[in-house]
Design an enzyme around this catalytic site. Structure first.
Site: not given
Ligand SMILES: O=C(O)C1=C[C@@H](OP(=O)(O)O)[C@@H](O)[C@H](O)C1
Ligand SMILES: C=C(OP(=O)(O)O)C(=O)O
Length: 429
Positions: A20, A312
């Site tokens: 992220s 996650d």
């Molecule tokens: O903002 C981010 O970097 C992320 C937010 C999360 O998703 P959501 O915003 O859909 O919850 C997470 O599941 C994803 O792996 C990364």
């Molecule tokens: C949901 C994930 O990533 P993204 O939403 O960026 O595909 C993840 O890394 O578990």
């Protein structure tokens, strides 16, 4: 796979940089005037999509060994890409870049990803962005490709219907250069990397409990970012160490950001042997995590505020549940159905092949402890989802069972060195 069985896992290691934070550093570097050095980013399939995409917009993005550099003349020098913006398997890139492109107000672009991205809902970001005045169309009003046309924007006050850092961040990216106050209210706080990094790059952004206020219209200036290890990757090693006899792993320099560290709370809830040593940091908090095999683990029950702090990690927490001494429950996690695959179905289907018993709910599951024997010739499905594949590998190691997975390539999305790192940590019993 076979070479990973019948061992213990011990030693010091690190995990790749936070996914992220890496995406956001590349994007904010491209929007800022000057040079942004990104130290120890995640170099993986997903972050390399953002890397390429920022180049397509005209930022000079380069790699020096394990680091990245972004040189940009600032947001008003970015241009419409000549080709489709391809985001691969990355939901974060697809959603955040939609907000970023709309926020530039002059861009014509089409954003598209792989087959899993084609099934992930984009209306969750397009609805608030359209309220800001963005001109965006989707396939069937819901899915990529995302087509963006130039449009003037106005600020927005938005109450989030779901806990999603991607939706919050898309709105904030769109608000960066839109004069007036863009305000986002969350029910449960989702990861806050965008807020922290936007402030670091000079945006006028404040957070008051679950409300973020961004005064748009300020130019950003470049800044350097050191990326800590990704706790979502560390999670696989944490659970492996807890459930594999004799294991003792220390993972160095992992992000300990409160909005991401729900897994540490769960391990403590279970009575797991975990020690955290936080290091001094001016930016994102980070430190070392030591985890040792724990013979008796209590079950866990999670719901509500903690869910976005470990969203996650739920697939690998299901494996922890298999080794607890009672039934564990996950509720309030319906968002899992909108990830790379429907992760509730994937967890239940694939762990059931080990003989694990579940009760499935729309928003989670109950997992009962214990497992049986895998049927001869059973093929496990990857769903092209990195977190499902790594969950299966950890489960197979702990169950000392060789399994076959139809395709392991998606590991490259977030943790390309996973198998090598496991081999390095493994010692014969
Ligand atoms: O903002 C981010 O970097 C992320 C937010 C999360 O998703 P959501 O915003 O859909 O919850 C997470 O599941 C994803 O792996 C990364
Ligand atoms: C949901 C994930 O990533 P993204 O939403 O960026 O595909 C993840 O890394 O578990």
């Amino acid at each position: 796979m076979k070479q990973l069985l019948n061992g213990t896992f011990t030693g010091r290691t690190s995990v790749p940089g936070d996914k992220s934070i890496t995406h956001r550093a590349l994007m904010l570097g491209a929007l800022s005037q000057g040079t942004t050095h990104i130290k120890s980013p995640l170099i993986s399939a997903d972050t390399l999509r953002t890397f390429d995409n920022m180049r397509q917009l005209g930022a000079e993005v380069t790699r020096q060994g394990d680091d990245f550099t972004v040189v940009s003349k600032g947001h008003d020098h970015l241009k419409s890409p000549s080709d489709t913006i391809y985001t691969g398997n990355s939901g974060t890139t697809t959603r955040l870049i939609t907000g970023l492109l709309a926020g530039l107000k002059t861009i014509t672009a089409s954003v598209e990803g792989d087959a899993t991205i084609a099934k992930r809902p984009m209306d969750r970001v397009v609805i608030p962005l359209s309220e800001m005045g963005a001109d965006i169309t989707l396939k069937d009003s819901k899915y990529p490709p995302v087509n963006i046309q130039p449009a003037q924007l106005k600020p927005l006050e938005y109450k989030m219907p779901i806990a999603s850092a991607q939706v919050k961040s898309a709105i904030l990216f769109a608000g960066l250069f839109t004069s007036g106050e863009t305000i986002v209210h969350e029910t449960h706080q989702s990861r806050n990397h965008s807020e922290l990094m936007m402030a670091q790059f000079g945006a006028d952004i404040t957070v008051n409990e679950n409300t973020v206020t961004l005064k748009g219209g300020k130019d950003l200036s470049s800044s350097n970012v050191t990326v800590p290890g990704d706790i979502s990757s560390a999670a696989f090693l944490i659970v492996l160490a807890l459930i594999t006899k004799g294991s003792d792993i220390t993972i160095e320099n992992v992000s300990l950001n409160e909005t991401r560290s729900g897994i540490i709370d769960v391990v403590k809830m279970c009575g797991g042997d975990i020690t955290i040593t936080e290091h001094d940091s001016k930016g994102e908090p980070f430190g070392d995590i030591r985890v040792r095999y724990t013979e008796q683990l209590k079950p866990f029950h999670i719901d509500g505020e903690i869910i976005p702090r470990l969203i996650d990690e739920i697939p690998i927490l299901a494996v922890l549940g298999v080794f607890a001494d009672g039934d564990s429950t996950v509720r309030g996690a319906e968002e899992l159905r909108f990830k790379e695959t429907d992760r509730i179905t994937a967890v239940v289907n694939e762990l059931s092949k080990f003989g694990v018993n579940f009760e499935e709910y729309e928003d989670g599951f109950k997992i009962m402890p214990g497992y049986g024997k895998v049927k001869a010739g059973e093929m496990f499905k990857s769903y092209h989802d990195h977190r499902i594949i790594m969950m299966l590998i950890v489960m197979a190691i702990a169950a000392e069972t060789h399994i076959q997975i139809d395709d392991q390539s998606a590991i490259d999305v977030s943790f390309p060195s996973f198998i090598n790192d496991l081999e390095r940590l493994r010692k014969d019993r």
